[in-house]
Design an enzyme around this catalytic site. Structure first.
Site, PDB file in Angstrom:
ATOM      1  N   HIS A  62       0.811  -1.214   0.000  1.00 10.32           N
ATOM      2  CA  HIS A  62       0.000   0.000   0.000  1.00 10.32           C
ATOM      3  C   HIS A  62       0.849   1.271   0.000  1.00 10.32           C
ATOM      4  CE1 HIS A  62      -2.925  -2.635   2.529  1.00 10.32           C
ATOM      5  NE2 HIS A  62      -3.083  -2.876   1.247  1.00 10.32           N
ATOM      6  N   LYS A  72       6.032   6.120   7.321  1.00 15.31           N
ATOM      7  CA  LYS A  72       5.521   5.286   8.407  1.00 15.31           C
ATOM      8  C   LYS A  72       6.669   4.777   9.278  1.00 15.31           C
ATOM      9  CE  LYS A  72       1.734   3.506   5.586  1.00 15.31           C
ATOM     10  NZ  LYS A  72       1.195   2.326   4.902  1.00 15.31           N
ATOM     11  N   TYR A 132       1.572   1.177  13.748  1.00 15.82           N
ATOM     12  CA  TYR A 132       2.367   2.084  12.925  1.00 15.82           C
ATOM     13  C   TYR A 132       1.933   3.527  13.097  1.00 15.82           C
ATOM     14  CZ  TYR A 132      -1.321   0.944   9.444  1.00 15.82           C
ATOM     15  OH  TYR A 132      -2.511   0.709   8.790  1.00 15.82           O
ATOM     16  N   ASP A 170      -6.539  -5.947  -2.197  1.00 16.76           N
ATOM     17  CA  ASP A 170      -5.160  -6.410  -2.396  1.00 16.76           C
ATOM     18  C   ASP A 170      -5.070  -7.558  -3.394  1.00 16.76           C
ATOM     19  OD1 ASP A 170      -4.238  -4.445  -0.730  1.00 16.76           O
ATOM     20  OD2 ASP A 170      -3.949  -5.769   0.995  1.00 16.76           O
TER      21      ASP A 170
END
Length: 187
Positions: A62, A72, A132, A170
């Site tokens: 992603h 991130k 995250y 996905d």
């Protein structure tokens, strides 16, 4: 104190915290803005996310397109994942290459993924709790992705393909060569 491990792709770094163990258990500083700024650079995180997944789940690859791109800082609280960052910056000398790092509740490692990378992970244990930090808020209209199994990327997810569990999105991501609106290395 945090030890920084540089990877083969500039900007993608592994952070290893100093852990203090004694008869009571353990303690470590999981995040310090000052230590992060000194070792990686100034990043202002604005959103924390958490997901719980079971063995075989692959989340990714992603990214968010500009102007909502995200850097991130990821870690695993419990369980083990294979965490992957793929350089998707057109013109980059490492375009299409990836870094794969095992993150676990035991090793307490963290991975910093700068903007311009696709990110994903595979759960290698019966369960994993993944956290995250993001430096930009999530915007669904800026969502992008690349096929987790794109052969050009050569990622060994360490899970038999018949055991992989994917979201509907996905399962239908384009290969890197067909992905629209990637990043520019010089931007």
């Amino acid at each position: 104190m945090i030890r920084i491990v540089h990877t083969e792709i500039a900007g993608v770094v592994i952070l290893e915290p100093q852990v203090f163990d004694d008869a009571r258990g353990s303690f470590f500083e999981s995040y310090s803005q000052r230590a992060f700024d000194e070792s990686v650079g100034p990043v202002r995180f604005v959103q924390d996310n958490e997901s719980r997944s079971t063995y075989g789940v692959v989340r990714g690859l992603h990214f968010q397109r500009p102007p909502h791109a995200q850097a991130k800082l990821v870690r695993v609280v419990a369980g083990t994942v294979l965490d992957v960052a793929v350089d998707i910056r057109l013109g980059s000398p490492t375009f299409g290459r990836h870094v794969a790092v095992e993150l676990s509740g035991e090793n307490r490692r963290q991975l910093f993924i700068p903007r311009g990378f696709a990110h994903g992970y595979a759960v290698l244990t019966p369960q994993a709790l993944f956290q995250y930090k993001c430096d930009a808020f999530y915007h669904p209209e800026a969502e992008g992705g690349v096929a987790w199994d794109d052969p050009a990327l050569g990622i060994d997810w360490r899970i038999p393909s018949e055991r992989v569990l994917l979201s509907e999105k996905d399962a239908h991501r384009p290969r890197l060569q067909d992905a629209p609106q990637l990043f520019r290395y010089d931007e």
